[in-house]
Enzyme design. Sequence first.
Site, short mmCIF file in Angstrom:
data_model
loop_
_atom_site.label_atom_id
_atom_site.label_comp_id
_atom_site.label_asym_id
_atom_site.label_seq_id
_atom_site.Cartn_x
_atom_site.Cartn_y
_atom_site.Cartn_z
N GLY A 68 1.07 -1.49 0.08
CA GLY A 68 -0.17 0.12 0.27
C GLY A 68 0.82 1.42 0.61
CG ASP A 69 2.80 5.25 -1.04
OD1 ASP A 69 4.13 4.90 -0.96
OD2 ASP A 69 2.57 5.96 -1.19
CB THR A 70 -0.73 6.50 2.90
OG1 THR A 70 -1.38 5.14 2.89
CG2 THR A 70 -2.34 7.24 3.33
CB ALA A 128 -2.37 3.52 -3.77
#
Length: 191
Positions: free
Chosen positions: A69-71, A106
Site C-alpha cells: 500500500g501507499d498513502t 493505493a
Amino acid sequence: MVNPPLILASASPRRRELLGRIGIEPLAINAADIDETPLKGEVPRTYAVRMAREKAIAAASSGAFVLAGDTVVACGRRILPKAEDEATARECLKLISGRRHRVLSAVALRAPGGSLHERLSETIVRFKCLSPPEIDGYIAGGEWSGKAGGYAIQGSAEGLIAWISGSHSGVMGLPLYETRSLLAAAGFDLA
Ligand SMILES: Cc1cn([C@H]2C[C@H](O)[C@@H](COP(=O)(O)OP(=O)(O)OP(=O)(O)O)O2)c(=O)[nH]c1=O
C-alpha cells in the site's frame, strides 16, 4: 479452498492491523525499500499507485500473493511529505489547517502468477482552523512522526478533523473496501 500464502510488503504496523480486521493474517512481512521520490510533474494519484505497485514488485515472491500500500496526502497537486521532523510536521499542519485536502491511498496486489492489480481510494479531509496552541500541542504529542501529511487520523487528530468523505481505513494506510475487492477479484478466498 486453501489460499496461496500472502506476503505483506509493508513495515507499517497499521497496515498489518487493518488487514487483520478483514480476517487476513499475512504469512510474512517483507517490507520493500524503494525510491519514493516523485517523478517530475507526477500527480498525487499516479504517484500513490506507482509507489504501491513498486513495493509489491520489490517484495515479489513466487507462488505467493504480495500486497502493498501507499498513502499520500495531497494539497491540490502538491504531495505533502512524510513528516520526519517537527518543522516538516508543523509546515504540513499549517498548510492543511481550515481547508480540504485529499488522501490518496493505493493498494497493489501481485498475484502468484506475477500479474499486478491495483485499486485507489480517495478521501477528502477537512481540518478545523488550527490555532497556534493547537498546532504546538499536536506537535508536542509526537503522533505526526512518520505520517504522510504530518498527522494520524487514528489518534488525537480525529478531534481536529471537522469532516471526512471517503475511507477512514484508507487515510490510516490500507483502504479495506478496495483491499478486499482487489483480493476477491484475484481469486483469494475471503470466506
Ligand atoms: C494521513 C495518515 C497517514 N498515516 C500513515 C500511513 C502510512 O504508514 C504513512 C504513509 O507512508 P507510506 O509510504 O504509505 O507507508 P510506510 O512508509 O509507513 O510503510 P511501507 O512503505 O513500509 O508500507 O502515513 C497514518 O497512519 N494516519 C494518517 O492519518
